[in-house]
Design an enzyme around this catalytic site. Structure first.
Site, short mmCIF file in Angstrom:
data_model
loop_
_atom_site.label_atom_id
_atom_site.label_comp_id
_atom_site.label_asym_id
_atom_site.label_seq_id
_atom_site.Cartn_x
_atom_site.Cartn_y
_atom_site.Cartn_z
NE ARG A 158 -2.83 0.41 3.38
CZ ARG A 158 -2.31 0.92 4.49
NH1 ARG A 158 -1.89 2.18 4.53
NH2 ARG A 158 -2.13 0.17 5.57
CE1 TYR A 202 -16.16 9.00 -13.66
CE2 TYR A 202 -17.68 8.82 -15.53
CZ TYR A 202 -17.12 8.30 -14.36
OH TYR A 202 -17.53 7.06 -13.90
CG ASP A 257 -9.21 13.51 -16.13
OD1 ASP A 257 -10.05 12.99 -15.37
OD2 ASP A 257 -8.66 12.89 -17.06
CE LYS A 285 -12.79 5.42 -18.85
NZ LYS A 285 -12.52 5.39 -17.40
C1 LIG Z 1 -17.15 4.51 -16.85
C2 LIG Z 1 -16.07 5.52 -16.69
C3 LIG Z 1 -15.90 6.61 -17.48
N1 LIG Z 1 -14.99 7.56 -17.17
C4 LIG Z 1 -14.20 7.61 -16.13
C5 LIG Z 1 -13.33 8.77 -15.96
C6 LIG Z 1 -12.62 8.93 -14.75
C7 LIG Z 1 -12.71 7.91 -13.62
O1 LIG Z 1 -11.89 6.81 -13.97
P1 LIG Z 1 -12.18 5.33 -13.41
O2 LIG Z 1 -13.43 4.82 -14.08
O3 LIG Z 1 -12.33 5.44 -11.91
O4 LIG Z 1 -10.93 4.56 -13.79
C8 LIG Z 1 -11.80 10.05 -14.59
N2 LIG Z 1 -11.68 10.98 -15.56
C9 LIG Z 1 -12.37 10.87 -16.73
C10 LIG Z 1 -12.23 11.94 -17.77
C11 LIG Z 1 -13.22 9.76 -16.95
O5 LIG Z 1 -13.91 9.67 -18.12
C12 LIG Z 1 -16.66 6.89 -18.74
O6 LIG Z 1 -16.77 8.11 -19.06
O7 LIG Z 1 -17.11 5.97 -19.45
#
Ligand SMILES: C/C=C(/N=C/c1c(COP(=O)(O)O)cnc(C)c1O)C(=O)O
Length: 394
Positions: A58, A111, A183, A208
């Site tokens: 961790r 998001y 981001d 992603k």
């Molecule tokens: C289902 C998830 C989607 N997105 C997530 C996302 C995250 C959050 O990332 P985790 O999903 O926690 O790895 C952070 N920052 C951005 C610009 C994102 O699009 C989606 O849009 O389809």
């Protein structure tokens, strides 16, 4: 450690540490929770930070360390921290930088879960949040207060691909001593490196493009060593959103083809965006690679490509939009993006269902808005699948 001036080479070699004891080409997976000390003093010295060496996964793990070193090279930052999800990176960043009484400036377009964290959780901890249009420098400056500590944004923004001028946000942050966090999920370091524009912290949902194969949920935060070390030793250690060594190994493997995959995503997306823009059933296409998109002017400077995600409005009812999505045969009805498969989803009822109706309207997310994450298939097949589904609403 080999570093090139070419990011295509750095996705393969950048940040790679020594070959290790047996010289494996592929990074070993240190699938362990804890590390053994020679004696009590060694353990105490490591806990005190007086000696190098691992303690507990961790707090750090050799496989995860290597991914972090690679990401720092790709984003051109001093350091990086890996997390068990993108939201793990988001929460560790904001809770590591903000305390009760502080003020965050962010976008009303984010998001969905990031929006929910900022709109509901932060105020519950006494952190004030202002939602502004980060593409409007005047609005950002007007929102600054004496207790403003962080400006947080995405660019391009999920799901409508609004683009923020990084130089402008970085300049405001530097002028006022405010930490800027961007981001970079939708671009990846192949297309955009916010730290080179003066942004302090760069965040990814590594789920992603970085991993790129739909089999890992993970997050990354890149930035100056002082900030990254602080976040590692506070909100990652004590909130615990750590990445597993196996996931780190998978993301390292994904990085090695990142430049090839992103190039193909961009090529395919441009073909599909132009096809959709010319289709009679389409009201509007949001894609920075189209000349009518406000972000188009930043192509070639801030962005080295328009990316693989677009959104579009259909000329039809909500029910017809649902029928269109349900008619698709190859494109997968799934959230997420950056995978080999083309993924299609309905933001208003899925990724952005955390927005109230009036908040959706303010963010420009209608009930007939569709987000398409273009994959690596042959573009003709993607178009053919869309075409056979669009005829159902003509
Ligand atoms: C289902 C998830 C989607 N997105 C997530 C996302 C995250 C959050 O990332 P985790 O999903 O926690 O790895 C952070 N920052 C951005 C610009 C994102 O699009 C989606 O849009 O389809």
């Amino acid at each position: 450690m080999w570093e090139s001036k070419n990011i295509e080479t750095n996705t393969i070699h950048g940040g790679k540490k020594s070959q290790g004891e047996h010289g494996p080409l592929s990074t070993p997976i240190y699938q362990t929770s804890t590390f053994v000390f020679d004696d009590v003093q060694q353990g105490a010295d490591r806990f005190a930070g007086d000696a190098q060496g691992h303690i507990y996964s961790r707090l750090g793990n050799p496989t995860v360390d290597e991914l972090e070193a690679r990401m720092a090279v790709l984003e051109e930052t001093e350091a990086a921290a890996a997390f068990g999800s993108g939201m793990g990176a988001v929460s560790a960043a904001v809770f590591g930088l903000l305390k009760a009484g502080d003020h965050l400036i962010t976008s009303h377009r984010l998001y969905g879960c990031t929006f929910a964290l900022f709109n509901h959780q932060l105020p519950a901890f006494g952190i004030e949040v202002s939602f502004v249009d980060l593409a409007d420098a005047q609005a950002v400056r007007a929102a600054i207060k004496p207790n403003t500590k962080v400006i947080y944004g995405e660019t391009p923004i999920n799901p409508c691909l609004t683009v923020i001028d990084l130089d402008s946000i970085a300049a405001i942050g530097q002028e006022h001593g405010i930490i800027t966090v961007i981001d970079n999920t939708f671009m990846s370091p192949i297309l955009q490196r916010p730290a080179t524009h003066g942004i302090d912290l760069v965040l990814h949902s590594a789920t992603k493009y970085l991993n790129g194969h739909g089999d890992v949920v993970a997050g990354i935060l890149c930035g100056p060593s002082a900030l990254i070390d602080h976040i590692k030793m506070t909100t990652r250690k004590d909130m615990g959103a750590v990445m597993s060594p196996h996931d780190a190994w998978l993301v390292i493997r994904g990085l090695k083809t990142l430049h090839l995959r992103v190039q193909r995503h961009c090529e395919n997306a441009q073909v599909v965006a132009e096809y959709l823009q010319g289709h009679g059933a389409i009201e509007k296409v949001y894609y920075p690679g189209l000349p009518d998109h406000p972000g188009y002017r930043l192509l070639g400077t801030q962005m080295q490509g328009a990316g693989g995600v677009m959104a579009f409005e259909l000329k039809c009812s909500f029910e017809q939009a649902v029928a269109f999505i349900n008619q698709l045969k190859m494109c997968k009805r799934a959230v997420s993006l950056g995978d080999a498969e083309t993924l299609i989803q309905h933001p208003a009822s899925m990724t952005h269902s955390t927005y109230a109706p009036e908040e959706l309207a303010e963010a420009g997310i209608s009930r007939t808005l569709i987000r398409l994450a273009v994959g690596l298939e042959n573009a003709e097949d993607i178009k053919a699948d869309l075409d056979q589904a669009l005829v159902t609403i003509l």
